[in-house]
Every structure is written in C-alpha cells, then in structure tokens.
Motif scaffolding. Sequence first.
Motif, PDB file in Angstrom:
ATOM      1  N   HIS A 133       4.771  43.667  28.343  1.00  0.00           N
ATOM      2  CA  HIS A 133       3.925  44.624  27.653  1.00  0.00           C
ATOM      3  C   HIS A 133       4.065  45.992  28.307  1.00  0.00           C
ATOM      4  CE1 HIS A 133       1.670  43.222  31.139  1.00  0.00           C
ATOM      5  NE2 HIS A 133       1.010  44.378  31.106  1.00  0.00           N
ATOM      6  N   ALA A 134       3.558  46.998  27.623  1.00  0.00           N
ATOM      7  CA  ALA A 134       3.434  48.351  28.180  1.00  0.00           C
ATOM      8  C   ALA A 134       2.005  48.810  27.904  1.00  0.00           C
ATOM      9  CB  ALA A 134       4.453  49.294  27.548  1.00  0.00           C
ATOM     10  N   HIS A 135       1.628  49.968  28.434  1.00  0.00           N
ATOM     11  CA  HIS A 135       0.265  50.452  28.227  1.00  0.00           C
ATOM     12  C   HIS A 135       0.226  51.970  28.301  1.00  0.00           C
ATOM     13  CE1 HIS A 135       0.719  50.174  32.581  1.00  0.00           C
ATOM     14  NE2 HIS A 135       0.752  48.845  32.489  1.00  0.00           N
ATOM     15  N   ASP A 136      -0.888  52.540  27.809  1.00  0.00           N
ATOM     16  CA  ASP A 136      -1.019  53.992  27.784  1.00  0.00           C
ATOM     17  C   ASP A 136      -1.739  54.524  29.024  1.00  0.00           C
ATOM     18  OD1 ASP A 136      -3.638  53.250  27.362  1.00  0.00           O
ATOM     19  OD2 ASP A 136      -3.930  54.448  25.537  1.00  0.00           O
ATOM     20  N   PHE A 137      -1.918  53.698  30.044  1.00  0.00           N
ATOM     21  CA  PHE A 137      -2.607  54.084  31.266  1.00  0.00           C
ATOM     22  C   PHE A 137      -1.746  53.724  32.472  1.00  0.00           C
ATOM     23  CE2 PHE A 137      -4.092  50.011  29.554  1.00  0.00           C
ATOM     24  CZ  PHE A 137      -3.700  49.126  30.555  1.00  0.00           C
ATOM     25  N   THR A 138      -2.139  54.210  33.626  1.00  0.00           N
ATOM     26  CA  THR A 138      -1.489  53.824  34.874  1.00  0.00           C
ATOM     27  C   THR A 138      -2.175  52.572  35.404  1.00  0.00           C
ATOM     28  OG1 THR A 138      -0.914  56.113  35.396  1.00  0.00           O
ATOM     29  CG2 THR A 138      -0.934  54.551  37.224  1.00  0.00           C
ATOM     30  N   GLU A 139      -1.384  51.630  35.897  1.00  0.00           N
ATOM     31  CA  GLU A 139      -1.909  50.351  36.376  1.00  0.00           C
ATOM     32  C   GLU A 139      -1.561  50.173  37.855  1.00  0.00           C
ATOM     33  OE1 GLU A 139      -1.689  46.522  34.000  1.00  0.00           O
ATOM     34  OE2 GLU A 139      -0.147  46.150  35.526  1.00  0.00           O
ATOM     35  N   LEU A 140      -2.581  50.197  38.693  1.00  0.00           N
ATOM     36  CA  LEU A 140      -2.434  49.910  40.112  1.00  0.00           C
ATOM     37  C   LEU A 140      -2.810  48.445  40.321  1.00  0.00           C
ATOM     38  CD1 LEU A 140      -2.223  50.586  43.147  1.00  0.00           C
ATOM     39  CD2 LEU A 140      -4.566  51.444  43.016  1.00  0.00           C
ATOM     40  N   ALA A 141      -1.881  47.648  40.791  1.00  0.00           N
ATOM     41  CA  ALA A 141      -2.102  46.198  40.932  1.00  0.00           C
ATOM     42  C   ALA A 141      -1.996  45.787  42.397  1.00  0.00           C
ATOM     43  CB  ALA A 141      -1.097  45.415  40.094  1.00  0.00           C
ATOM     44  N   ILE A 142      -2.931  44.936  42.817  1.00  0.00           N
ATOM     45  CA  ILE A 142      -2.931  44.380  44.171  1.00  0.00           C
ATOM     46  C   ILE A 142      -2.893  42.862  44.045  1.00  0.00           C
ATOM     47  CG2 ILE A 142      -4.153  44.226  46.364  1.00  0.00           C
ATOM     48  CD1 ILE A 142      -5.641  46.820  45.548  1.00  0.00           C
ATOM     49  N   ILE A 143      -1.868  42.243  44.606  1.00  0.00           N
ATOM     50  CA  ILE A 143      -1.773  40.782  44.578  1.00  0.00           C
ATOM     51  C   ILE A 143      -2.793  40.235  45.573  1.00  0.00           C
ATOM     52  CG2 ILE A 143      -0.264  38.782  44.782  1.00  0.00           C
ATOM     53  CD1 ILE A 143       0.528  40.788  42.585  1.00  0.00           C
ATOM     54  N   THR A 144      -3.779  39.474  45.072  1.00  0.00           N
ATOM     55  CA  THR A 144      -4.865  38.992  45.928  1.00  0.00           C
ATOM     56  C   THR A 144      -4.675  37.553  46.389  1.00  0.00           C
ATOM     57  OG1 THR A 144      -6.144  38.383  43.949  1.00  0.00           O
ATOM     58  CG2 THR A 144      -6.542  40.566  44.902  1.00  0.00           C
ATOM     59  N   GLU A 145      -3.803  36.819  45.711  1.00  0.00           N
ATOM     60  CA  GLU A 145      -3.508  35.439  46.120  1.00  0.00           C
ATOM     61  C   GLU A 145      -2.112  35.057  45.674  1.00  0.00           C
ATOM     62  OE1 GLU A 145      -6.467  32.072  46.143  1.00  0.00           O
ATOM     63  OE2 GLU A 145      -7.335  33.352  44.607  1.00  0.00           O
ATOM     64  N   GLY A 146      -1.473  34.194  46.449  1.00  0.00           N
ATOM     65  CA  GLY A 146      -0.227  33.573  46.024  1.00  0.00           C
ATOM     66  C   GLY A 146       0.955  34.503  45.960  1.00  0.00           C
ATOM     67  N   GLU A 147       1.860  34.201  45.042  1.00  0.00           N
ATOM     68  CA  GLU A 147       3.092  34.964  44.877  1.00  0.00           C
ATOM     69  C   GLU A 147       3.590  34.828  43.451  1.00  0.00           C
ATOM     70  OE1 GLU A 147       6.161  33.339  47.398  1.00  0.00           O
ATOM     71  OE2 GLU A 147       5.194  31.383  47.370  1.00  0.00           O
ATOM     72  N   VAL A 148       4.448  35.761  43.042  1.00  0.00           N
ATOM     73  CA  VAL A 148       4.927  35.778  41.669  1.00  0.00           C
ATOM     74  C   VAL A 148       6.155  36.673  41.578  1.00  0.00           C
ATOM     75  CG1 VAL A 148       3.578  37.789  40.918  1.00  0.00           C
ATOM     76  CG2 VAL A 148       4.126  35.980  39.257  1.00  0.00           C
ATOM     77  N   ASP A 149       7.003  36.418  40.577  1.00  0.00           N
ATOM     78  CA  ASP A 149       8.127  37.311  40.275  1.00  0.00           C
ATOM     79  C   ASP A 149       7.698  38.301  39.205  1.00  0.00           C
ATOM     80  OD1 ASP A 149      10.008  36.235  42.045  1.00  0.00           O
ATOM     81  OD2 ASP A 149      10.530  34.638  40.642  1.00  0.00           O
ATOM     82  N   HIS A 150       7.937  39.576  39.472  1.00  0.00           N
ATOM     83  CA  HIS A 150       7.554  40.657  38.563  1.00  0.00           C
ATOM     84  C   HIS A 150       8.822  41.293  38.007  1.00  0.00           C
ATOM     85  CE1 HIS A 150       5.581  44.838  37.924  1.00  0.00           C
ATOM     86  NE2 HIS A 150       5.281  44.055  36.913  1.00  0.00           N
TER      87      HIS A 150
END
Length: 328
Positions: A71-88
Amino acid sequence: MSTTNGKNNSDQIIPSPEEISLMSIPIREMKRRNSSGTPPYLTLEDHVPNGSIPLWVQPVPYGTSDNRFFHAHDFTELAIITEGEVDHIVNNETVHLRKGDVICIPPGIPHGYLDCSHMALVNVLYDIPRLALPCFDAFDLSKFNLFFPSQQAKENLSPLSPILHLNDNDFQKILGIVNDCATEINGSRLGKGLMALFHFVHLIITLSRLAQPDDMARPGIPERIGVAIDYVNRHFSENISIEKLAQLAYTSKRSIFRLFKQKTGMNIKAYVQKLRLQKAYTMLLCTNEPVKKIAWQCGFSSDHRFCKVFHDVNNCTPLEFRNHAKKE
C-alpha cells in the motif's frame, strides 16, 4: 500487559486495542482508495477529521498486521518495531527488521511486510505540510531531515533502511513518549492537540539526537546562518529583506538562498509562509479576531491572499477550520 497470540508483551509500553481504546481501527480497515494498477492508498483523514491536528498513533499488536498488504499513503509513517522481526519490502527491495528498529516511510511510497505473524509495531502518522512546525535549529541535527525532509532531500532518501536501532533503555524511553502522545490525541482534556504536538516534537528530536553521528557539525554551513534564521523566526510577520538576511549571515544575497535551504530544508519564502500559517492557526483557534485582521497580523498582504494560501495547504477556508475546531 495482556497476552496476544500466546505472546507475553511485558516490555511493550503501547497497550493493544484490547486493553485500551487509544487508536480506533487497525490499518487494514482504513479507507483504501484504489487506482487502476496501483496499490491501495491510505489516507490520514480516516483518523483525523479536517481541521484537527494532522497526527495519529496506531499500535499494531503482535501478529495482527496483514501479510503482503502492499500500500501507499498520503501521510508520513514513522514505524517502530516493538516485538519480533519481519521482512519489509519497499520498491521491490527487502530489508529484515527486528525489535527496536525505526523506519520512516514518506507519502506515496508503496511498501508492505511479508510474514507478519511474529511482529508487532507502532506507527506514528503525520502530515508534514499541515503541521507547520517552527523548526528553529532542528536542521542542525543531520537526521532530522529523515523525518521532515525537504523536497530536494526526498529524492535522496532511502525509506528501506532503518534510521536507527534502539537499545533497551532508549526503546523504553521512546515508546513512553509515543504513549504520552497517543494518550493526548485520544483524550478529552482542553489543549490536547497542542500537548500531543509537544510530545510528537519531543519524539522526533529525541530520535534525531539518538541517530546523530559523532560529528555534530554539518560541514560547509556557516554558523552565522543560524542568526539569519532566528531573525526570520522573530520577524516573519514583517516584510523581510534578503539584504538584511545576507548581512546577518555574512554572506552574499545569492548565497543566502542556498544556505538557508541547506540549513532548513525549505526556501525562504516557504519557511516564512509556514511560520505565518502557524500563527494563523493559533489565532483562529484561540481568538475571535476576524480573518482580515488575522491575515494582517500574520504578515499576509491581504485577506484574499491569506485565504488562498490557507486553502491550498489545508483544503478548507480559515473560517471552516475555525468552525470545525469549535465543534470538536
């Protein structure tokens, strides 16, 4: 803290939606505006009504995010991984993220996560053009541009790589600030918008300081440019002379434009307009002064010019902005 999917969240400061109703709906239920052949497009207005502070905090509990939801969005997204792990995945490139990683995705960038079953995060969503922050010396922090990039800087940013990785102490500190911001946004106390903005600024500056390299100075930018910027911060409602700014910075009129943009990420005209709008927001919300007087006191050449600039930035008139805020 509760247990989600059998996972103990004892170190997760941000509560899940089951524990406290801080953040309304999950991201996957936000309005998705589809264009033919393009990823779904998320909008900040799903959370933030027109005229309210353009800022939202969205916790995504362990294992609840959609796999491969590009997806995309019309805002800025600041993300903090709080648990685990993932491929982005961003622009067909992949990076592995883990607890403590901080990323920032600008508007219009398609991205998504692969297997989200072992990951939790918290998103801070914000609309840079509508925030109108007085940045002052924030651009002395080399990483501040990652959270508030200029148009020129956007072209060179890599939203794929984490901005920084938080150690355990910093992780707890940062999530505490995020939680304070979320509490204000979703609270009912008077001044909640301004207090939420305070916590947001605290968050961005703290992250920028944590990510700051050892060489604190930004080479090639004269220290005196800060004096010129400070002058603009104090006299933005007046007619500002380029000659005066050049004198304060001990540089030429030609160089002042380049140095000012290099330092603030904005040209002089855009920076002044941002400060004028910020004062206008305050006057619209906190006084009953007519629009014409607000335009004059903020430094606009006419109320017509003020209304046009305001509408271009906020997609509403000053009176619509004021009336909507009074209904909140």
